[in-house]
Scaffold this motif. Structure first.
Motif, PDB file in Angstrom:
ATOM      1  N   PRO A   1       3.327   1.740  20.438  1.00 47.49           N
ATOM      2  CA  PRO A   1       4.607   1.659  21.140  1.00 47.49           C
ATOM      3  C   PRO A   1       5.223   0.262  21.085  1.00 47.49           C
ATOM      4  O   PRO A   1       5.858  -0.186  22.045  1.00 47.49           O
ATOM      5  N   ILE A   2       5.009  -0.430  19.967  1.00 43.13           N
ATOM      6  CA  ILE A   2       5.599  -1.751  19.755  1.00 43.13           C
ATOM      7  C   ILE A   2       6.239  -1.789  18.384  1.00 43.13           C
ATOM      8  O   ILE A   2       5.948  -0.948  17.530  1.00 43.13           O
ATOM      9  N   THR A   3       7.096  -2.788  18.160  1.00 44.19           N
ATOM     10  CA  THR A   3       7.852  -2.849  16.905  1.00 44.19           C
ATOM     11  C   THR A   3       7.310  -3.867  15.910  1.00 44.19           C
ATOM     12  O   THR A   3       7.783  -3.921  14.777  1.00 44.19           O
ATOM     13  N   THR A   4       6.332  -4.681  16.296  1.00 44.29           N
ATOM     14  CA  THR A   4       5.790  -5.691  15.385  1.00 44.29           C
ATOM     15  C   THR A   4       5.078  -5.020  14.225  1.00 44.29           C
ATOM     16  O   THR A   4       4.107  -4.285  14.418  1.00 44.29           O
ATOM     17  N   LYS A   5       5.552  -5.271  13.016  1.00 42.94           N
ATOM     18  CA  LYS A   5       4.968  -4.670  11.830  1.00 42.94           C
ATOM     19  C   LYS A   5       3.645  -5.356  11.480  1.00 42.94           C
ATOM     20  O   LYS A   5       3.523  -6.573  11.573  1.00 42.94           O
ATOM     21  N   GLY A   6       2.670  -4.564  11.097  1.00 45.63           N
ATOM     22  CA  GLY A   6       1.397  -5.111  10.657  1.00 45.63           C
ATOM     23  C   GLY A   6       0.418  -5.401  11.771  1.00 45.63           C
ATOM     24  O   GLY A   6      -0.721  -5.799  11.495  1.00 45.63           O
ATOM     25  N   PHE A   7       0.835  -5.216  13.017  1.00 42.76           N
ATOM     26  CA  PHE A   7      -0.089  -5.485  14.125  1.00 42.76           C
ATOM     27  C   PHE A   7      -1.254  -4.498  14.087  1.00 42.76           C
ATOM     28  O   PHE A   7      -2.408  -4.874  14.301  1.00 42.76           O
ATOM     29  N   ARG A   8      -0.949  -3.235  13.821  1.00 42.89           N
ATOM     30  CA  ARG A   8      -1.999  -2.224  13.676  1.00 42.89           C
ATOM     31  C   ARG A   8      -2.183  -1.947  12.195  1.00 42.89           C
ATOM     32  O   ARG A   8      -1.318  -1.366  11.554  1.00 42.89           O
ATOM     33  N   LYS A   9      -3.288  -2.377  11.632  1.00 44.39           N
ATOM     34  CA  LYS A   9      -3.541  -2.239  10.201  1.00 44.39           C
ATOM     35  C   LYS A   9      -4.036  -0.824   9.877  1.00 44.39           C
ATOM     36  O   LYS A   9      -5.005  -0.351  10.484  1.00 44.39           O
ATOM     37  N   PRO A  10      -3.395  -0.147   8.911  1.00 42.87           N
ATOM     38  CA  PRO A  10      -3.838   1.210   8.544  1.00 42.87           C
ATOM     39  C   PRO A  10      -5.308   1.267   8.147  1.00 42.87           C
ATOM     40  O   PRO A  10      -5.996   2.253   8.445  1.00 42.87           O
ATOM     41  N   SER A  11      -5.817   0.212   7.522  1.00 46.54           N
ATOM     42  CA  SER A  11      -7.216   0.210   7.095  1.00 46.54           C
ATOM     43  C   SER A  11      -8.162   0.260   8.297  1.00 46.54           C
ATOM     44  O   SER A  11      -9.243   0.860   8.227  1.00 46.54           O
ATOM     45  N   ASP A  12      -7.764  -0.365   9.410  1.00 42.17           N
ATOM     46  CA  ASP A  12      -8.594  -0.336  10.609  1.00 42.17           C
ATOM     47  C   ASP A  12      -8.695   1.075  11.165  1.00 42.17           C
ATOM     48  O   ASP A  12      -9.744   1.496  11.664  1.00 42.17           O
ATOM     49  N   LEU A  13      -7.590   1.815  11.078  1.00 43.99           N
ATOM     50  CA  LEU A  13      -7.586   3.177  11.595  1.00 43.99           C
ATOM     51  C   LEU A  13      -8.270   4.143  10.645  1.00 43.99           C
ATOM     52  O   LEU A  13      -9.021   5.027  11.084  1.00 43.99           O
ATOM     53  N   SER A  14      -8.035   3.994   9.351  1.00 43.55           N
ATOM     54  CA  SER A  14      -8.660   4.907   8.391  1.00 43.55           C
ATOM     55  C   SER A  14     -10.179   4.801   8.456  1.00 43.55           C
ATOM     56  O   SER A  14     -10.894   5.774   8.193  1.00 43.55           O
ATOM     57  N   ALA A  15     -10.683   3.623   8.827  1.00 44.25           N
ATOM     58  CA  ALA A  15     -12.132   3.431   8.938  1.00 44.25           C
ATOM     59  C   ALA A  15     -12.729   4.260  10.071  1.00 44.25           C
ATOM     60  O   ALA A  15     -13.946   4.485  10.110  1.00 44.25           O
ATOM     61  N   LEU A  16     -11.893   4.723  11.000  1.00 49.88           N
ATOM     62  CA  LEU A  16     -12.371   5.538  12.108  1.00 49.88           C
ATOM     63  C   LEU A  16     -12.500   7.011  11.717  1.00 49.88           C
ATOM     64  O   LEU A  16     -13.073   7.799  12.466  1.00 49.88           O
ATOM     65  N   GLY A  17     -11.965   7.366  10.560  1.00 47.67           N
ATOM     66  CA  GLY A  17     -12.031   8.744  10.107  1.00 47.67           C
ATOM     67  C   GLY A  17     -13.380   9.070   9.484  1.00 47.67           C
ATOM     68  O   GLY A  17     -14.190   8.195   9.202  1.00 47.67           O
ATOM     69  N   TYR A  18     -13.591  10.347   9.277  1.00 49.38           N
ATOM     70  CA  TYR A  18     -14.800  10.833   8.614  1.00 49.38           C
ATOM     71  C   TYR A  18     -14.483  12.215   8.074  1.00 49.38           C
ATOM     72  O   TYR A  18     -13.342  12.695   8.200  1.00 49.38           O
ATOM     73  N   ALA A  19     -15.455  12.843   7.458  1.00 54.98           N
ATOM     74  CA  ALA A  19     -15.224  14.164   6.887  1.00 54.98           C
ATOM     75  C   ALA A  19     -14.712  15.105   7.972  1.00 54.98           C
ATOM     76  O   ALA A  19     -15.379  15.314   8.989  1.00 54.98           O
ATOM     77  N   GLY A  20     -13.521  15.633   7.783  1.00 57.79           N
ATOM     78  CA  GLY A  20     -12.916  16.525   8.768  1.00 57.79           C
ATOM     79  C   GLY A  20     -11.976  15.841   9.736  1.00 57.79           C
ATOM     80  O   GLY A  20     -11.330  16.510  10.543  1.00 57.79           O
ATOM     81  N   LEU A  21     -11.888  14.508   9.683  1.00 59.48           N
ATOM     82  CA  LEU A  21     -10.996  13.778  10.592  1.00 59.48           C
ATOM     83  C   LEU A  21     -10.230  12.706   9.839  1.00 59.48           C
ATOM     84  O   LEU A  21     -10.818  11.870   9.153  1.00 59.48           O
ATOM     85  N   THR A  22      -8.918  12.741   9.964  1.00 62.12           N
ATOM     86  CA  THR A  22      -8.080  11.646   9.481  1.00 62.12           C
ATOM     87  C   THR A  22      -7.401  11.009  10.685  1.00 62.12           C
ATOM     88  O   THR A  22      -7.088  11.684  11.672  1.00 62.12           O
ATOM     89  N   VAL A  23      -7.184   9.700  10.595  1.00 61.10           N
ATOM     90  CA  VAL A  23      -6.509   8.967  11.658  1.00 61.10           C
ATOM     91  C   VAL A  23      -5.239   8.374  11.065  1.00 61.10           C
ATOM     92  O   VAL A  23      -5.300   7.451  10.253  1.00 61.10           O
ATOM     93  N   SER A  24      -4.111   8.939  11.424  1.00 58.92           N
ATOM     94  CA  SER A  24      -2.821   8.489  10.908  1.00 58.92           C
ATOM     95  C   SER A  24      -2.158   7.554  11.899  1.00 58.92           C
ATOM     96  O   SER A  24      -2.639   7.365  13.020  1.00 58.92           O
ATOM     97  N   HIS A  25      -1.034   6.974  11.508  1.00 57.04           N
ATOM     98  CA  HIS A  25      -0.400   5.957  12.349  1.00 57.04           C
ATOM     99  C   HIS A  25       1.112   6.044  12.260  1.00 57.04           C
ATOM    100  O   HIS A  25       1.685   6.369  11.209  1.00 57.04           O
ATOM    101  N   SER A  26       1.768   5.763  13.360  1.00 57.52           N
ATOM    102  CA  SER A  26       3.215   5.557  13.378  1.00 57.52           C
ATOM    103  C   SER A  26       3.514   4.557  14.474  1.00 57.52           C
ATOM    104  O   SER A  26       2.662   4.266  15.313  1.00 57.52           O
ATOM    105  N   GLN A  27       4.727   4.008  14.460  1.00 56.16           N
ATOM    106  CA  GLN A  27       5.118   3.095  15.529  1.00 56.16           C
ATOM    107  C   GLN A  27       6.602   3.223  15.797  1.00 56.16           C
ATOM    108  O   GLN A  27       7.369   3.733  14.967  1.00 56.16           O
ATOM    109  N   ILE A  28       7.009   2.764  16.960  1.00 62.41           N
ATOM    110  CA  ILE A  28       8.390   2.922  17.367  1.00 62.41           C
ATOM    111  C   ILE A  28       9.302   1.991  16.560  1.00 62.41           C
ATOM    112  O   ILE A  28       8.850   0.971  16.028  1.00 62.41           O
ATOM    113  N   ASP A  29      10.574   2.358  16.475  1.00 57.77           N
ATOM    114  CA  ASP A  29      11.552   1.579  15.711  1.00 57.77           C
ATOM    115  C   ASP A  29      12.373   0.657  16.605  1.00 57.77           C
ATOM    116  O   ASP A  29      12.870  -0.374  16.152  1.00 57.77           O
TER     117      ASP A  29
END
Length: 254
Positions: free
Chosen positions: A12-40
């Motif tokens: 819920p913030i607008t700063t780009k790059g604060f949440r790195k997609p690689s950090d979230l994808s590392a939380l996934g595993y077989a059967g789970l994906t962790v996607s990301h979006s942020q407010i504009d």
């Protein structure tokens, strides 16, 4: 439901790059994906009730979008849990706030927990959240490291050292049996902080809110559980002026 679960982490913030997609994808595993979006449109970071309020319309918009895109659960990526109850009204998939989730998990793992957050000014926010979530008697204290959100990664060695320092005080002076990070920007620091505590003879859980919430959200989605529509009923159909989105007609109450 597909065998693949998609948990959407919504920042819920607008700063780009604060949440790195690689950090979230590392939380996934077989059967789970962790996607990301942020407010504009909204704050660059959240360190006040005002900024929480300014982030909510965009958070609602992106949550509706996430469900339309097929996400199976949503996590609001801020320990202020901005818009949590409002978002639960406008979507049918489970919505978790990392603060609420982390507090309940910490309360299961220890008798009392302390929140170690970024700034002193957030103390009231966490005390209010604990009260709303029915956990005031379980919260030992709120401690802070005096580092603004957007500066947490400038010197991670110092950040982690300050976290350990405040966590030790929370245990020794406040009676905490578990520690919760009071900012999702501290994601990834739990192992280092737990190691620092163990070096001082303190063996307690250190709850990293985003990974914890991802695991809980995936479990809820997997077993088909979501928020009660008696608690979070569908919003009434009425005109919204000045916003760039409309409520899904399929869920809007008459």
């Amino acid at each position: 439901m597909s065998d693949l679960i998609d948990v959407r982490v919504l920042s819920p913030i607008t700063t780009k790059g604060f949440r790195k997609p690689s950090d979230l994808s590392a939380l996934g595993y077989a059967g789970l994906t962790v996607s990301h979006s942020q407010i504009d449109i909204g704050p660059g970071s959240i360190e006040s009730e005002f900024e929480i309020a300014m982030s909510v319309p965009g958070t609602i918009e992106k949550a509706i979008e996430a469900e339309r895109e097929g996400a199976n659960a949503i996590i609001i990526d801020c320990m202020g849990d901005p818009g949590l109850r409002a978002v639960r009204e406008v979507v049918s998939i489970p919505v978790l706030g990392p603060a609420e989730t982390a507090m309940h998990v910490a309360a299961m793992l220890g008798h009392r927990f302390s929140v170690v957050t970024v700034l002193r000014r957030l103390r009231a926010q966490f005390e209010n959240e604990a009260a709303v979530y029915g956990l005031s008697t379980k919260m030992a204290s709120v401690r802070h490291v005096d580092i603004p959100v957007l500066e947490l990664e400038d010197d991670l060695v110092n950040t982690r050292a300050r976290l350990v320092e405040q966590a030790v005080i929370a245990v020794e002076q406040d009676g905490a049996d578990a520690i919760i990070f009071g900012c999702t920007g501290l994601m990834g620091c739990a192992a280092a902080v737990r190691e620092g505590l163990l070096a001082k003879g303190i063996d307690i859980p250190v709850v990293d809110p985003i990974p914890t919430a991802v695991s809980v959200a995936a479990a809820l989605a997997r077993v088909g559980l979501s928020q009660s529509k008696l608690t979070y009923p569908m919003p009434p159909k009425k005109e919204l002026i000045g916003y760039g989105f409309t409520l899904p007609t399929a869920i809007a109450a008459e």
